[in-house]
Design an enzyme around this catalytic site. Structure first.
Site, short mmCIF file in Angstrom:
data_model
loop_
_atom_site.label_atom_id
_atom_site.label_comp_id
_atom_site.label_asym_id
_atom_site.label_seq_id
_atom_site.Cartn_x
_atom_site.Cartn_y
_atom_site.Cartn_z
N LYS A 272 2.48 -3.53 6.63
CA LYS A 272 2.75 -3.72 5.21
C LYS A 272 4.25 -3.51 4.92
O LYS A 272 4.86 -4.25 4.16
CB LYS A 272 1.91 -2.74 4.37
CG LYS A 272 0.44 -3.10 4.28
CD LYS A 272 0.23 -4.42 3.55
CE LYS A 272 -1.23 -4.73 3.35
NZ LYS A 272 -1.45 -6.01 2.63
N TYR B 58 -1.36 -0.51 10.45
CA TYR B 58 -1.61 -1.16 9.14
C TYR B 58 -0.44 -0.88 8.19
O TYR B 58 0.13 -1.80 7.61
CB TYR B 58 -2.93 -0.64 8.55
CG TYR B 58 -3.06 -0.93 7.08
CD1 TYR B 58 -2.94 0.09 6.15
CD2 TYR B 58 -3.28 -2.22 6.63
CE1 TYR B 58 -3.03 -0.18 4.79
CE2 TYR B 58 -3.38 -2.50 5.28
CZ TYR B 58 -3.25 -1.47 4.36
OH TYR B 58 -3.34 -1.73 3.02
N SER C 212 0.83 -1.21 0.00
CA SER C 212 0.00 0.00 0.00
C SER C 212 0.86 1.25 0.00
O SER C 212 1.93 1.28 0.62
CB SER C 212 -0.90 -0.01 1.24
OG SER C 212 -1.54 1.25 1.40
C1 WQD Z 1 -10.02 9.15 0.99
C2 WQD Z 1 -10.35 10.62 1.25
C3 WQD Z 1 -10.69 11.14 3.57
C4 WQD Z 1 -14.34 8.74 4.02
C5 WQD Z 1 -7.06 4.19 3.05
C6 WQD Z 1 -5.83 3.41 3.45
C7 WQD Z 1 -5.15 2.86 2.24
C8 WQD Z 1 -6.13 2.03 1.47
C9 WQD Z 1 -7.31 2.91 1.04
C10 WQD Z 1 -6.10 -0.26 2.11
C11 WQD Z 1 -9.64 11.19 2.47
C12 WQD Z 1 -11.98 11.35 2.77
C13 WQD Z 1 -13.20 9.36 3.50
C14 WQD Z 1 -15.44 9.55 4.42
C15 WQD Z 1 -14.23 11.51 3.77
N1 WQD Z 1 -6.59 0.96 2.25
N2 WQD Z 1 -13.16 10.72 3.38
N3 WQD Z 1 -15.35 10.92 4.28
O1 WQD Z 1 -7.62 7.08 3.84
O2 WQD Z 1 -6.76 7.64 1.51
O3 WQD Z 1 -6.66 5.30 2.29
O4 WQD Z 1 -7.91 3.41 2.26
O5 WQD Z 1 -5.37 -0.69 1.28
O6 WQD Z 1 -4.04 2.07 2.60
O7 WQD Z 1 -4.91 4.30 4.09
O8 WQD Z 1 -8.87 6.33 1.77
O9 WQD Z 1 -11.23 6.40 1.08
O10 WQD Z 1 -10.67 6.39 3.57
O11 WQD Z 1 -10.23 8.44 2.22
O12 WQD Z 1 -14.17 12.76 3.65
O13 WQD Z 1 -16.50 9.04 4.92
O14 WQD Z 1 -11.74 10.75 1.52
O15 WQD Z 1 -10.51 12.18 4.53
O16 WQD Z 1 -9.32 12.56 2.19
P1 WQD Z 1 -7.45 6.70 2.42
P2 WQD Z 1 -10.32 6.84 2.19
#
Ligand code: WQD
Length: 337
Positions: free
Chosen positions: A152, A148, A124
């Site tokens: 990795k 996490y 990741s």
């Molecule tokens: C994306 C953006 C949030 C939810 C994580 C892991 C990564 C991978 C993918 C496993 C951010 C914003 C999110 C919500 C929001 N996982 N958001 N409201 O955090 O970039 O990555 O998931 O492999 O390793 O770190 O992804 O989709 O959670 O967030 O505003 O309800 O959307 O703040 O800016 P992230 P995400």
């Protein structure tokens, strides 16, 4: 090639099975179904019209691994089986290290006993941590900020040391950015077990009426519209990267890591607008403060994968949102038929 796919019933694993089968590979799945359901393989079998050997079991179980290796004799392994919820990893560190690190160790030991010499690892971009520069290239320092992410990176280190010690083995480490989207059939897609942590499935559940509104975490980041920027990649592009990595592993010894992203990032608000266009309805949002651990912006430099794997993402943002909506609207309760 005979390919063992651990975690093959998961979101990325299932899409990768279809791409492997389409390229003529023979596949076998090992999954313990902690974050998947057997219905996924039923649909993959229907979509591919191919037989798929599968075992229900844990990647930490040496005797189960030995049975799978003896029965199927894989020539390569794609290792998806693992835990991936950033928030949960902070609450349950030993569980995450046991599965993500211990599971990788157990798998490598079983591969050694069976003479299997190639592995593709699901890593990741979160291993990079706060960006020193953007876009992230593979030389960017690694400083994960979650259990996490650290799990990795530890697994990557084990794979690299294993490859260096063995000499005639191959480990391809794929650092995913943000996987989204669904297969064109709308028969398989992302189906989080509980409340979605990730943006796209949450938006999709709002659109289909399962959730009231999207909470936007933070609007004061140093980004054009103040919301978080991410490099979203269509899951079919991501699946195809694994097939390309398999071909690379067949011709290269040693360990090598690759960024798997598009090189383009979008903000939360841009994703909401794109999804509203795809589903032709409004997505209610409510503003909240930043989510702990979030980074303002992430974006891949995908040139190494293009140059060495011969792989680049081809799906557009509209493909990502339209395919997610098609999956979610056809399966409002995911795989719970
Ligand atoms: C994306 C953006 C949030 C939810 C994580 C892991 C990564 C991978 C993918 C496993 C951010 C914003 C999110 C919500 C929001 N996982 N958001 N409201 O955090 O970039 O990555 O998931 O492999 O390793 O770190 O992804 O989709 O959670 O967030 O505003 O309800 O959307 O703040 O800016 P992230 P995400």
């Amino acid at each position: 090639m005979r390919v063992l796919v651990t975690g093959g019933a998961g979101y990325i694993g299932s899409h990768t099975l279809l791409e492997l089968l389409a390229q003529g590979h023979e596949v076998c799945v090992l999954d313990n179904y902690t974050n998947a359901t057997p219905e996924v393989l039923t649909r993959v079998r229907t979509l591919s019209n191919r037989t798929i050997l599968d075992y229900t079991g844990d990647v930490r179980d040496a005797s189960m691994l030995d049975k799978v290796m003896q029965d199927f004799m894989p020539e390569a392994v794609i290792h998806f089986a693992g835990l991936k919820a950033v928030g949960e990893s902070t609450e349950k560190p030993l569980y995450y290290y046991d599965v993500n690190v211990g599971g990788t160790l157990a798998l490598l030991r079983a591969m050694g006993r069976a003479g299997c010499r190639r592995i593709i690892f699901s890593s990741s971009a979160t291993v990079y941590g706060e960006p020193i520069y953007l876009p992230y290239d593979e030389a960017h320092p690694t400083a994960p900020t979650s259990v996490y992410g650290r799990s990795k990176l530890m697994a990557e280190g084990i794979l690299s040391d294993w490859a260096a010690a063995q000499g005639d083995v191959s480990a391809v480490l794929l650092r995913y950015f943000n996987p989204v989207g669904a297969h064109a059939s709308a028969q398989i897609g992302e189906d989080p077990k509980d409340v979605p942590n990730n943006l796209m499935p949450y938006i999709a559940q709002v659109a289909v009426g399962k959730r009231e509104a999207l909470t936007v975490f933070g609007d004061d980041y140093e980004t054009p519209d103040g919301t978080g920027l991410r490099d979203y990649i269509h899951v079919v592009d991501l699946a195809r990267a694994h097939v390309a990595a398999l071909d690379y592993a067949a011709n290269h010894a040693g360990a090598r890591h690759f960024n798997i992203g598009t090189g383009q990032s979008y903000s939360v608000r841009e994703m909401v607008r794109a999804f509203e266009k795809a589903c032709n309805r409004s997505i209610p949002t409510q503003q909240a403060g930043r989510r702990a651990g979030d980074i303002a912006a992430m974006q891949a430099d995908p040139r190494r994968a293009a140059a060495e794997l011969g792989w680049s993402a081809t799906h557009t943002l509209d493909d990502m949102t339209a395919s997610t909506w098609a999956w979610q609207s056809a399966n409002p309760h995911g795989y719970d038929t």
